[in-house]
Design a protein around this motif. Structure first.
Motif, PDB file in Angstrom:
ATOM      1  N   THR A 169      -7.068   3.017  -6.245  1.00 57.46           N
ATOM      2  CA  THR A 169      -6.338   3.485  -4.701  1.00 57.46           C
ATOM      3  C   THR A 169      -5.983   2.467  -4.133  1.00 57.46           C
ATOM      4  OG1 THR A 169      -7.153   6.245  -4.659  1.00 57.46           O
ATOM      5  CG2 THR A 169      -6.170   5.168  -3.063  1.00 57.46           C
ATOM      6  N   VAL A 170      -5.019   2.120  -3.645  1.00 59.95           N
ATOM      7  CA  VAL A 170      -5.151   1.163  -3.418  1.00 59.95           C
ATOM      8  C   VAL A 170      -3.916   1.452  -2.254  1.00 59.95           C
ATOM      9  CG1 VAL A 170      -3.015  -1.305  -2.702  1.00 59.95           C
ATOM     10  CG2 VAL A 170      -4.091  -0.145  -5.142  1.00 59.95           C
ATOM     11  N   LEU A 171      -4.847   0.954  -0.476  1.00 58.08           N
ATOM     12  CA  LEU A 171      -4.697   0.615   0.744  1.00 58.08           C
ATOM     13  C   LEU A 171      -3.366  -1.030   1.163  1.00 58.08           C
ATOM     14  CD1 LEU A 171      -3.125   1.269   3.710  1.00 58.08           C
ATOM     15  CD2 LEU A 171      -5.615   1.518   4.061  1.00 58.08           C
ATOM     16  N   LEU A 172      -2.080  -0.690   1.021  1.00 59.05           N
ATOM     17  CA  LEU A 172      -1.335  -2.166   1.205  1.00 59.05           C
ATOM     18  C   LEU A 172      -0.966  -2.524   2.834  1.00 59.05           C
ATOM     19  CD1 LEU A 172       0.027  -4.198  -0.173  1.00 59.05           C
ATOM     20  CD2 LEU A 172       1.333  -2.502  -0.478  1.00 59.05           C
ATOM     21  N   THR A 173      -1.266  -3.533   3.344  1.00 54.59           N
ATOM     22  CA  THR A 173      -0.141  -4.050   4.460  1.00 54.59           C
ATOM     23  C   THR A 173       0.550  -5.088   4.171  1.00 54.59           C
ATOM     24  OG1 THR A 173      -1.858  -5.878   5.768  1.00 54.59           O
ATOM     25  CG2 THR A 173      -2.240  -3.451   6.157  1.00 54.59           C
ATOM     26  N   THR A 174       1.961  -5.059   4.552  1.00 58.73           N
ATOM     27  CA  THR A 174       2.362  -5.853   4.119  1.00 58.73           C
ATOM     28  C   THR A 174       3.841  -6.484   5.302  1.00 58.73           C
ATOM     29  OG1 THR A 174       4.464  -5.587   2.570  1.00 58.73           O
ATOM     30  CG2 THR A 174       3.847  -4.402   3.538  1.00 58.73           C
ATOM     31  N   GLN A 175       4.317  -7.303   5.175  1.00 59.75           N
ATOM     32  CA  GLN A 175       5.499  -7.812   6.105  1.00 59.75           C
ATOM     33  C   GLN A 175       6.733  -7.497   5.704  1.00 59.75           C
ATOM     34  OE1 GLN A 175       5.263 -11.447   7.146  1.00 59.75           O
ATOM     35  NE2 GLN A 175       3.257 -12.020   5.771  1.00 59.75           N
ATOM     36  N   TYR A 176       6.386  -7.534   3.767  1.00 57.93           N
ATOM     37  CA  TYR A 176       7.447  -7.468   3.077  1.00 57.93           C
ATOM     38  C   TYR A 176       8.016  -5.640   3.115  1.00 57.93           C
ATOM     39  CZ  TYR A 176       6.246 -12.201   2.328  1.00 57.93           C
ATOM     40  OH  TYR A 176       6.683 -13.531   2.746  1.00 57.93           O
ATOM     41  N   LEU A 177       9.041  -5.613   3.257  1.00 53.96           N
ATOM     42  CA  LEU A 177       9.414  -4.164   3.714  1.00 53.96           C
ATOM     43  C   LEU A 177       9.977  -3.462   2.517  1.00 53.96           C
ATOM     44  CD1 LEU A 177      11.989  -4.516   7.077  1.00 53.96           C
ATOM     45  CD2 LEU A 177      10.196  -3.174   6.772  1.00 53.96           C
ATOM     46  N   GLU A 178      10.606  -4.554   1.045  1.00 54.93           N
ATOM     47  CA  GLU A 178      11.168  -4.463   0.085  1.00 54.93           C
ATOM     48  C   GLU A 178       9.292  -4.073  -0.396  1.00 54.93           C
ATOM     49  OE1 GLU A 178      13.038  -6.391  -4.475  1.00 54.93           O
ATOM     50  OE2 GLU A 178      12.545  -7.677  -2.405  1.00 54.93           O
ATOM     51  N   GLU A 179       8.302  -4.683  -0.711  1.00 57.71           N
ATOM     52  CA  GLU A 179       7.396  -4.662  -0.932  1.00 57.71           C
ATOM     53  C   GLU A 179       7.127  -3.016  -0.634  1.00 57.71           C
ATOM     54  OE1 GLU A 179       4.294  -7.660  -1.915  1.00 57.71           O
ATOM     55  OE2 GLU A 179       3.388  -7.155   0.259  1.00 57.71           O
ATOM     56  N   ALA A 180       6.910  -2.349   0.437  1.00 55.05           N
ATOM     57  CA  ALA A 180       6.437  -0.854   0.707  1.00 55.05           C
ATOM     58  C   ALA A 180       6.999  -0.285  -0.590  1.00 55.05           C
ATOM     59  CB  ALA A 180       6.843  -0.523   2.135  1.00 55.05           C
ATOM     60  N   ASP A 181       9.004  -0.340  -0.525  1.00 52.87           N
ATOM     61  CA  ASP A 181      10.302   0.566  -0.590  1.00 52.87           C
ATOM     62  C   ASP A 181       9.421   0.535  -1.750  1.00 52.87           C
ATOM     63  OD1 ASP A 181      12.220   2.137  -0.241  1.00 52.87           O
ATOM     64  OD2 ASP A 181      13.104   0.433  -0.474  1.00 52.87           O
ATOM     65  N   GLN A 182       8.518  -0.227  -3.019  1.00 49.06           N
ATOM     66  CA  GLN A 182       8.724  -0.656  -4.409  1.00 49.06           C
ATOM     67  C   GLN A 182       7.427  -0.546  -5.007  1.00 49.06           C
ATOM     68  OE1 GLN A 182      10.166  -2.714  -6.764  1.00 49.06           O
ATOM     69  NE2 GLN A 182      12.262  -2.354  -6.531  1.00 49.06           N
ATOM     70  N   LEU A 183       6.207  -0.608  -3.725  1.00 51.06           N
ATOM     71  CA  LEU A 183       5.675  -0.182  -4.869  1.00 51.06           C
ATOM     72  C   LEU A 183       4.134   1.458  -4.171  1.00 51.06           C
ATOM     73  CD1 LEU A 183       3.201  -3.818  -4.319  1.00 51.06           C
ATOM     74  CD2 LEU A 183       3.790  -2.503  -5.911  1.00 51.06           C
ATOM     75  N   ALA A 184       4.365   1.990  -2.676  1.00 45.87           N
ATOM     76  CA  ALA A 184       3.936   2.393  -1.774  1.00 45.87           C
ATOM     77  C   ALA A 184       4.291   4.009  -2.251  1.00 45.87           C
ATOM     78  CB  ALA A 184       3.933   2.382  -0.328  1.00 45.87           C
ATOM     79  N   ASP A 185       3.542   4.858  -2.525  1.00 47.38           N
ATOM     80  CA  ASP A 185       3.965   6.536  -2.438  1.00 47.38           C
ATOM     81  C   ASP A 185       4.541   6.643  -1.362  1.00 47.38           C
ATOM     82  OD1 ASP A 185       3.106   6.873  -5.507  1.00 47.38           O
ATOM     83  OD2 ASP A 185       1.391   5.571  -4.677  1.00 47.38           O
TER      84      ASP A 185
END
Length: 342
Positions: free
Chosen positions: A199-215
């Motif tokens: 399970t991954v909790l990801l903080t990011t400054q890249y909106l594309e990153e959240a779009d690509q990875l986050a459920d």
């Protein structure tokens, strides 16, 4: 893992009303103000927020590096305050900056950690070899980390956080400063980890990153979680559509943005691609879409690509927080680092 016989396994992460204050002189700042989180096993949760929103502070509380001032949090069923050792034994954390020793080689860094975690002899060397191979660092294993590229440093840092195969992994802006190729490599690694059950909790400054990875994605602002949902749900929350343009001449983007704003009445967003332009279509403005291209043509602006789709996460973020996400966000945990040092 179950709390009781026949019962369901605990959530990977569960937080209720998390609060954290920091005091500097006579001023007290509430960095986290009543955050609730529910993260199922085997998923990726993306935490988005502007600089200073409290993302890093949330992660550090969940990883037991900071003690909450209020609320409760459990990781894999273990309370982060009362059962902190059990939490630490089950999680991994990769911060915004490399935590490995740059004067040691990649192999030496991983071998040191493996031995600290209890691996001995051949088991330790095999674990290190497996990690170097998994992160495409076998050939660089004998080199000092200070000779690594930015992408290689992030990969060795990720490898270090996985020596013990954590069931929950906290990634605090893991791709900040990486080139697109290195960023994609990190994304691939995250996907493999989740496929293997992490399970991954990801903080990011890249909106594309959240779009690509986050459920699921949570938007945090001024210490509060102001929105949560899937990428699609968040996009639908701010409007029924978005106009996506690609210009023939990047120098005309500011002029094109002014034209689109005049026609649609919404403020366009400017992606990192200098030729791209996006704008949300207001709920009652579907009839205005047909006027965009003629208006741009009259202004002498050529648009070789035009499409109508969902709003982007950029639009979601702008609507929810009133400001665009910074292109290069700095650590929102400056006060946190001060607290940890004390």
């Amino acid at each position: 893992m179950t709390d009781h016989a026949g019962g369901p396994p605990p959530l990977a992460v569960e937080a209720t009303g998390l609060v954290k204050h920091f005091t500097s002189g006579k001023k007290t700042t509430k960095a986290v103000d009543g955050v609730d989180l529910t993260i199922p096993h085997g998923s990726v949760f993306g935490l988005l927020g502007p600089n200073g929103a409290g993302k890093t502070t949330v992660v550090r509380m969940l990883a037991t590096l900071l003690r909450p001032d209020g609320g409760t949090a459990r990781v894999l069923g273990h309370d982060v305050v009362h059962d902190a050792d059990a939490v630490r034994g089950a999680v991994g954390l990769t911060g915004q900056y490399a935590s490995v020793d740059e004067d040691l080689t990649g192999t030496e860094n991983l071998l040191m950690l493996a031995r600290l975690y209890g691996f001995r002899g051949r088991a330790a060397t095999q674990r290190v070899a497996n990690l170097l191979e998994a992160f495409s660092l076998t050939d660089a294993g004998s080199r000092q980390v200070k000779t690594y590229s930015g992408g290689m440093r992030r990969r060795i840092d990720l490898a270090a956080s996985l020596v013990l195969s954590p069931r929950v992994l906290f990634l605090d802006e893991p791709t900040t400063g990486l080139d697109p190729r290195s960023r994609n490599q990190v994304w691939d690694i995250v996907r493999v980890l989740v496929e293997d059950g992490a399970t991954v909790l990801l903080t990011t400054q890249y909106l594309e990153e959240a779009d690509q990875l986050a459920d699921r994605i949570g938007v945090i602002d001024h210490g509060r979680l102001i929105a949560e949902g899937t990428s699609t749900e968040l996009k639908r929350s701010v409007g029924q559509g978005a106009v996506d343009l690609r210009l023939a001449d990047a120098t005309q983007r500011a002029e094109a943005a002014a034209v689109v704003h005049r026609v649609l009445g919404t403020e366009p967003t400017l992606p990192t691609d200098p030729y791209a332009l996006n704008a949300r279509v207001p709920d009652d403005g579907a009839h205005l879409v047909a006027q965009v291209l003629p208006a741009l043509g009259e202004a002498g602006i050529a648009v070789p690509e035009f499409s109508l789709g969902q709003p982007s996460l950029d639009e979601v973020f702008l609507t929810l927080t009133g400001e665009p996400l910074p292109a290069d966000e700095t650590n929102d945990g400056a006060a946190v680092e001060e607290e940890v040092a004390r």
